[in-house]
Design a protein around this motif. Sequence first.
Motif, PDB file in Angstrom:
ATOM      1  N   GLU A  93       0.839  -1.191   0.000  1.00 39.77           N
ATOM      2  CA  GLU A  93       0.000   0.000   0.000  1.00 39.77           C
ATOM      3  C   GLU A  93       0.877   1.245   0.000  1.00 39.77           C
ATOM      4  O   GLU A  93       1.869   1.326   0.739  1.00 39.77           O
ATOM      5  CB  GLU A  93      -0.929   0.029   1.214  1.00 39.77           C
ATOM      6  N   ALA A  94       0.514   2.199  -0.822  1.00 37.98           N
ATOM      7  CA  ALA A  94       1.194   3.504  -0.845  1.00 37.98           C
ATOM      8  C   ALA A  94       0.544   4.356   0.245  1.00 37.98           C
ATOM      9  O   ALA A  94      -0.364   5.142  -0.020  1.00 37.98           O
ATOM     10  CB  ALA A  94       1.058   4.148  -2.218  1.00 37.98           C
ATOM     11  N   GLU A  95       1.006   4.168   1.470  1.00 35.00           N
ATOM     12  CA  GLU A  95       0.395   4.841   2.614  1.00 35.00           C
ATOM     13  C   GLU A  95       0.662   6.338   2.620  1.00 35.00           C
ATOM     14  O   GLU A  95      -0.149   7.109   3.138  1.00 35.00           O
ATOM     15  CB  GLU A  95       0.874   4.199   3.913  1.00 35.00           C
ATOM     16  N   LEU A 127      -9.785   7.207  -0.570  1.00 33.37           N
ATOM     17  CA  LEU A 127      -9.087   6.498  -1.641  1.00 33.37           C
ATOM     18  C   LEU A 127      -7.795   5.905  -1.094  1.00 33.37           C
ATOM     19  O   LEU A 127      -7.040   6.591  -0.400  1.00 33.37           O
ATOM     20  CB  LEU A 127      -8.760   7.430  -2.810  1.00 33.37           C
ATOM     21  N   ARG A 128      -7.557   4.632  -1.430  1.00 37.57           N
ATOM     22  CA  ARG A 128      -6.313   3.958  -1.036  1.00 37.57           C
ATOM     23  C   ARG A 128      -5.710   3.299  -2.272  1.00 37.57           C
ATOM     24  O   ARG A 128      -6.440   2.813  -3.137  1.00 37.57           O
ATOM     25  CB  ARG A 128      -6.599   2.918   0.047  1.00 37.57           C
ATOM     26  N   THR A 129      -4.379   3.281  -2.327  1.00 39.59           N
ATOM     27  CA  THR A 129      -3.659   2.793  -3.501  1.00 39.59           C
ATOM     28  C   THR A 129      -2.656   1.714  -3.095  1.00 39.59           C
ATOM     29  O   THR A 129      -1.927   1.886  -2.124  1.00 39.59           O
ATOM     30  CB  THR A 129      -2.898   3.955  -4.178  1.00 39.59           C
ATOM     31  N   TRP A 130      -2.615   0.629  -3.865  1.00 41.92           N
ATOM     32  CA  TRP A 130      -1.628  -0.436  -3.690  1.00 41.92           C
ATOM     33  C   TRP A 130      -0.858  -0.596  -4.994  1.00 41.92           C
ATOM     34  O   TRP A 130      -1.435  -0.471  -6.083  1.00 41.92           O
ATOM     35  CB  TRP A 130      -2.301  -1.768  -3.379  1.00 41.92           C
ATOM     36  N   VAL A 131       0.415  -0.931  -4.874  1.00 40.77           N
ATOM     37  CA  VAL A 131       1.283  -1.089  -6.037  1.00 40.77           C
ATOM     38  C   VAL A 131       1.915  -2.480  -5.987  1.00 40.77           C
ATOM     39  O   VAL A 131       2.390  -2.918  -4.932  1.00 40.77           O
ATOM     40  CB  VAL A 131       2.378  -0.007  -6.066  1.00 40.77           C
ATOM     41  N   PHE A 178      -0.251  12.519  -5.185  1.00 37.40           N
ATOM     42  CA  PHE A 178      -1.089  12.498  -6.377  1.00 37.40           C
ATOM     43  C   PHE A 178      -0.294  12.275  -7.656  1.00 37.40           C
ATOM     44  O   PHE A 178      -0.785  11.660  -8.604  1.00 37.40           O
ATOM     45  CB  PHE A 178      -1.932  13.772  -6.483  1.00 37.40           C
ATOM     46  N   ARG A 179       0.943  12.745  -7.726  1.00 36.59           N
ATOM     47  CA  ARG A 179       1.748  12.561  -8.934  1.00 36.59           C
ATOM     48  C   ARG A 179       2.027  11.077  -9.192  1.00 36.59           C
ATOM     49  O   ARG A 179       2.113  10.635 -10.332  1.00 36.59           O
ATOM     50  CB  ARG A 179       3.058  13.341  -8.822  1.00 36.59           C
ATOM     51  N   PHE A 180       2.171  10.317  -8.119  1.00 36.72           N
ATOM     52  CA  PHE A 180       2.387   8.878  -8.232  1.00 36.72           C
ATOM     53  C   PHE A 180       1.135   8.207  -8.798  1.00 36.72           C
ATOM     54  O   PHE A 180       1.221   7.379  -9.702  1.00 36.72           O
ATOM     55  CB  PHE A 180       2.767   8.299  -6.865  1.00 36.72           C
ATOM     56  N   ASN A 181      -0.037   8.595  -8.295  1.00 41.72           N
ATOM     57  CA  ASN A 181      -1.285   8.029  -8.824  1.00 41.72           C
ATOM     58  C   ASN A 181      -1.453   8.367 -10.303  1.00 41.72           C
ATOM     59  O   ASN A 181      -1.877   7.530 -11.088  1.00 41.72           O
ATOM     60  CB  ASN A 181      -2.484   8.533  -8.032  1.00 41.72           C
ATOM     61  N   ARG A 182      -1.106   9.595 -10.676  1.00 41.95           N
ATOM     62  CA  ARG A 182      -1.205   9.994 -12.082  1.00 41.95           C
ATOM     63  C   ARG A 182      -0.252   9.149 -12.934  1.00 41.95           C
ATOM     64  O   ARG A 182      -0.604   8.701 -14.020  1.00 41.95           O
ATOM     65  CB  ARG A 182      -0.909  11.485 -12.247  1.00 41.95           C
ATOM     66  N   SER A 220      -6.056  18.978 -13.918  1.00 39.50           N
ATOM     67  CA  SER A 220      -5.037  19.812 -13.262  1.00 39.50           C
ATOM     68  C   SER A 220      -4.415  19.087 -12.074  1.00 39.50           C
ATOM     69  O   SER A 220      -4.964  18.107 -11.559  1.00 39.50           O
ATOM     70  CB  SER A 220      -5.681  21.108 -12.770  1.00 39.50           C
ATOM     71  N   ASP A 221      -3.271  19.605 -11.640  1.00 38.30           N
ATOM     72  CA  ASP A 221      -2.638  19.079 -10.429  1.00 38.30           C
ATOM     73  C   ASP A 221      -3.594  19.144  -9.243  1.00 38.30           C
ATOM     74  O   ASP A 221      -3.661  18.214  -8.439  1.00 38.30           O
ATOM     75  CB  ASP A 221      -1.375  19.875 -10.087  1.00 38.30           C
ATOM     76  N   GLU A 222      -4.322  20.234  -9.133  1.00 38.94           N
ATOM     77  CA  GLU A 222      -5.253  20.400  -8.014  1.00 38.94           C
ATOM     78  C   GLU A 222      -6.334  19.327  -8.034  1.00 38.94           C
ATOM     79  O   GLU A 222      -6.682  18.769  -6.987  1.00 38.94           O
ATOM     80  CB  GLU A 222      -5.891  21.796  -8.048  1.00 38.94           C
ATOM     81  N   THR A 223      -6.864  19.031  -9.207  1.00 42.02           N
ATOM     82  CA  THR A 223      -7.895  17.998  -9.323  1.00 42.02           C
ATOM     83  C   THR A 223      -7.328  16.630  -8.977  1.00 42.02           C
ATOM     84  O   THR A 223      -7.960  15.843  -8.266  1.00 42.02           O
ATOM     85  CB  THR A 223      -8.490  18.004 -10.746  1.00 42.02           C
TER      86      THR A 223
END
Length: 162
Positions: A20-22, A62-66, A26-30, A49-52
Motif C-alpha cells: 500500500e502507498a500509505e 481512496l487507497r492505492t496499492w502497487v 497524487f503525482r504517483f497516482n497519475r 489539473s494538479d489540483e484535481t
Amino acid sequence: MTDPAQLNAKPCPEGLSVVEAEEKEFRFNRYLYQLVGEPWQWNDKLKESDETWQEYAERDGLRTWVAYYRGAIAGYFELERQPNDEVQIAYFGLAPRFIGRGFGGHLLSRALQEAWQWSPCQRVWVHTCTLDHEGALANYQARGMQIYRTEVDTPPSPDEPT
C-alpha cells in the motif's frame, strides 16, 4: 461481490509483492494511471489539473496499492470508499510488460481482500468495458465476482453532433 467467502483467491507468484502507498502523492497516482492505462485508452483524467489530481488521490476515501516485481512497478489498484458501506475497485491493472505473466489473478485477489478488510464493507464492485484487456472480465469472474449489470452504448450516428 457481496460476501468475502465468494473470493477464489489466486496465490502470489514468486517475486511479486503488493504494497500500500500509505504516503499519498497524487503525482504517483497519475503516473500509475498513465503507465497501466495507456494501452486501454485511459486518457480522460490526464487532462486534469494538479489540483484535481491532488483532491482525488490524496483524500481519505481512496487507497492505492502497487505491485512490484524485482523492483519494477508491475501494476496497481485503487480502492474507493462508496456510500452504503461499499468499496469500488476504482482502477486496476498491470503495466504492459507484465501482462501474461500470471500476476493479474493475484493482484485482483489482493484488491478484493483489502476491500473486504476496509470495514465496514457490504459489497465490492468494479466497472469494466470492452476497451479493457480481453481477459479482464474472466479474471473478475474467476475470482468470484458476478455481473451485476451490463450496458450497451450506442455510438452517435454520423449526422448527429458529438
